[in-house]
Design a protein around this motif. Structure first.
Motif, mmCIF file in Angstrom:
data_model
loop_
_atom_site.group_PDB
_atom_site.id
_atom_site.type_symbol
_atom_site.label_atom_id
_atom_site.label_comp_id
_atom_site.label_asym_id
_atom_site.label_seq_id
_atom_site.Cartn_x
_atom_site.Cartn_y
_atom_site.Cartn_z
ATOM 1 N N ALA A 89 40.932 39.379 41.128
ATOM 2 C CA ALA A 89 39.941 39.605 42.181
ATOM 3 C C ALA A 89 38.641 38.866 41.883
ATOM 4 O O ALA A 89 38.010 38.302 42.790
ATOM 5 C CB ALA A 89 39.678 41.101 42.341
ATOM 6 N N HIS A 92 39.000 35.022 42.536
ATOM 7 C CA HIS A 92 38.919 34.725 43.970
ATOM 8 C C HIS A 92 37.532 35.021 44.520
ATOM 9 O O HIS A 92 37.025 34.285 45.377
ATOM 10 C CB HIS A 92 39.978 35.524 44.729
ATOM 11 C CG HIS A 92 41.358 34.959 44.588
ATOM 12 N ND1 HIS A 92 42.494 35.697 44.853
ATOM 13 C CD2 HIS A 92 41.786 33.729 44.217
ATOM 14 C CE1 HIS A 92 43.566 34.922 44.664
ATOM 15 N NE2 HIS A 92 43.161 33.736 44.273
ATOM 16 N N ARG A 171 45.732 47.561 46.394
ATOM 17 C CA ARG A 171 45.785 46.124 46.660
ATOM 18 C C ARG A 171 45.486 45.821 48.124
ATOM 19 O O ARG A 171 44.750 44.871 48.429
ATOM 20 C CB ARG A 171 47.154 45.561 46.276
ATOM 21 C CG ARG A 171 47.395 45.481 44.787
ATOM 22 C CD ARG A 171 48.759 44.908 44.471
ATOM 23 N NE ARG A 171 48.990 43.645 45.168
ATOM 24 C CZ ARG A 171 50.072 42.896 44.992
ATOM 25 N NH1 ARG A 171 51.016 43.289 44.172
ATOM 26 N NH2 ARG A 171 50.214 41.774 45.649
ATOM 27 N N ARG A 172 46.051 46.610 49.025
ATOM 28 C CA ARG A 172 45.811 46.380 50.454
ATOM 29 C C ARG A 172 44.345 46.605 50.797
ATOM 30 O O ARG A 172 43.725 45.801 51.506
ATOM 31 C CB ARG A 172 46.690 47.314 51.297
ATOM 32 C CG ARG A 172 48.172 47.018 51.221
ATOM 33 C CD ARG A 172 48.926 47.723 52.341
ATOM 34 N NE ARG A 172 48.751 49.171 52.308
ATOM 35 C CZ ARG A 172 49.533 50.011 51.627
ATOM 36 N NH1 ARG A 172 50.522 49.527 50.875
ATOM 37 N NH2 ARG A 172 49.334 51.316 51.694
ATOM 38 N N THR A 175 41.896 43.889 49.478
ATOM 39 C CA THR A 175 42.061 42.603 50.164
ATOM 40 C C THR A 175 41.411 42.635 51.545
ATOM 41 O O THR A 175 40.683 41.701 51.926
ATOM 42 C CB THR A 175 43.558 42.247 50.284
ATOM 43 O OG1 THR A 175 44.137 42.198 48.981
ATOM 44 C CG2 THR A 175 43.730 40.894 50.963
ATOM 45 N N GLN A 178 37.621 42.683 51.046
ATOM 46 C CA GLN A 178 37.065 41.363 50.732
ATOM 47 C C GLN A 178 36.938 40.514 51.992
ATOM 48 O O GLN A 178 35.951 39.802 52.182
ATOM 49 C CB GLN A 178 37.967 40.644 49.719
ATOM 50 C CG GLN A 178 37.832 41.153 48.299
ATOM 51 C CD GLN A 178 36.610 40.580 47.596
ATOM 52 O OE1 GLN A 178 35.527 40.476 48.172
ATOM 53 N NE2 GLN A 178 36.762 40.219 46.349
ATOM 54 N N LYS A 207 36.134 47.641 49.651
ATOM 55 C CA LYS A 207 36.054 46.583 48.654
ATOM 56 C C LYS A 207 35.848 47.118 47.252
ATOM 57 O O LYS A 207 36.317 46.523 46.271
ATOM 58 C CB LYS A 207 34.903 45.627 49.013
ATOM 59 C CG LYS A 207 34.711 44.476 48.028
ATOM 60 C CD LYS A 207 33.483 43.668 48.370
ATOM 61 C CE LYS A 207 33.221 42.603 47.315
ATOM 62 N NZ LYS A 207 31.989 41.843 47.577
#
Length: 363
Positions: A89, A92, A171-172, A175, A178, A207
């Motif tokens: 994370a 990115h 995770r969902r 993402t 973000q 987030k």
């Protein structure tokens, strides 16, 4: 009290063992693959192991282990997997934000860019660094999945299923969070001013609050076989702590000491982050001043004098004070959530210590 040094050391050892194997595999594929694996390992250095700490404490809160007993391999492995996912994370995130540094060192895309130049390779070093960082983050996500599956291979089926579900939800959420964070830097101008703070809080929830605190707690609890009431108590504690954690991060992103945070002071202002802090400031500015404020936020060329001016505006409008009051309110809400909860007493003490550390930090 916080998770024992032995538990955190066990997480570090698990990471080191995992990385040694992955780097050996990559080395067999050639020097370039080795570069990617080495950069991945470098991305995992440092940090507070915050998510690992909350994961392990969530496990202890439900499992109530005997004092001094070792933490089981599945909990250690899951905590280590969270740290790998967090490294992905950050890689990115730095790429999205065009950040040059992370923890006082070059961000991953800048390191890859420098490696391209040092090796005398052909082509655009900057483009190589950015492309390499996208793939580096993807590799770290894959590694995180690999380590989680290794960790829970021998775990009871019902607990493994619950752990995977909590991990997938994390995770969902992060993402989507973000993306909303990125979108808000453009979408804010089309939304009513009165809704900006609420939109910023929604982003903070997805987030950071769920990702950094709430879900790691629930992942650890799932491994320990938490029932619905225990999950509810940990969730009711974890989310407000996570909100306070993100708001503290917002404050540090504007007012933090670069020598402590590892990132330039005011970096969030240059990046155009539409945080609660910014939303609160805008609410108090007259139309003309708000227009100037909006024009400056997100300008990557802001100099120190302009940053200082924006900082004064945020203070003078009372936005900083309102944010600090909101942090305190979330911390109090979290503390109340633990009262009467059917959780291990020692772990509850650890949770309160972790909450204080997360919300009063300076880096």
């Amino acid at each position: 009290m916080s998770p024992s040094p032995e538990s955190i050391e066990a997480v570090s050892q698990r990471l080191n063992t995992f990385l040694t194997i992955r780097r050996s595999e990559a080395g067999e594929l050639g020097a370039e693959a080795g570069l990617l694996a080495d950069t991945a390992a470098d991305a995992l250095e440092g940090g507070k192991r915050l998510r690992a700490r909350f994961c392990l404490t969530g496990w202890r809160a439900v499992a109530s282990p005997r004092a001094g007993s070792p933490t089981p391999d599945d909990a250690v492995g899951a905590a280590a997997a969270l740290e790998i996912f967090h490294a992905a994370a950050l890689v990115h995130d730095d790429l999205i934000d065009n950040s040059d540094t992370r923890r006082g060192r070059p961000a991953a895309h800048r390191r890859l860019e420098a490696d391209h130049r040092r090796r005398g390779w052909h082509g655009d070093a900057t483009a190589f660094g950015r492309s390499g960082a996208v793939l580096l983050g993807d590799l770290l996500v894959a590694w995180s999945d690999d380590l989680l599956e290794e960790a829970i291979a021998a775990t009871a089926v019902d607990r493994a299923v619950a752990t995977r579900a909590a991990y997938a939800r994390m995770r969902r959420d992060v993402t989507v969070g973000q993306f909303l964070d990125v979108a808000e830097e453009s979408a804010f101008s089309t939304q009513p001013d009165a809704e900006h703070a609420e939109r910023a809080l929604r982003i903070a929830s997805l987030k950071s609050a769920r990702y950094s605190i709430q879900q790691p707690l629930l992942i650890g609890a799932a491994l320990a076989g938490a029932d619905a009431a225990q999950e509810e108590a940990l969730s009711a504690f974890g989310h407000p702590v996570g909100m306070a954690f993100q708001l503290r991060d917002d404050v540090l992103g504007v007012f933090g000491d670069a020598s402590v945070t590892g990132k330039p002071s005011g970096d969030d202002l240059r990046e155009g982050k539409r945080t609660v802090l910014v939303a609160f400031a805008r609410e108090e500015l007259p139309t003309g001043a708000r227009r100037v404020f909006d024009e400056l936020i997100g300008d990557p060329t802001l100099d120190e004098e302009q940053i200082a001016s924006l900082q004064r505006t945020i203070r003078d409008t009372g936005a900083l004070q309102r944010t600090e009051e909101l942090i305190s309110s979330y911390a109090l809400e979290a503390d109340r959530a633990l009262s009467g909860a059917r959780l291990d007493n020692a772990a509850v003490g650890e949770l309160r210590d972790l909450a204080r550390a997360a919300t009063t930090r300076t880096s």
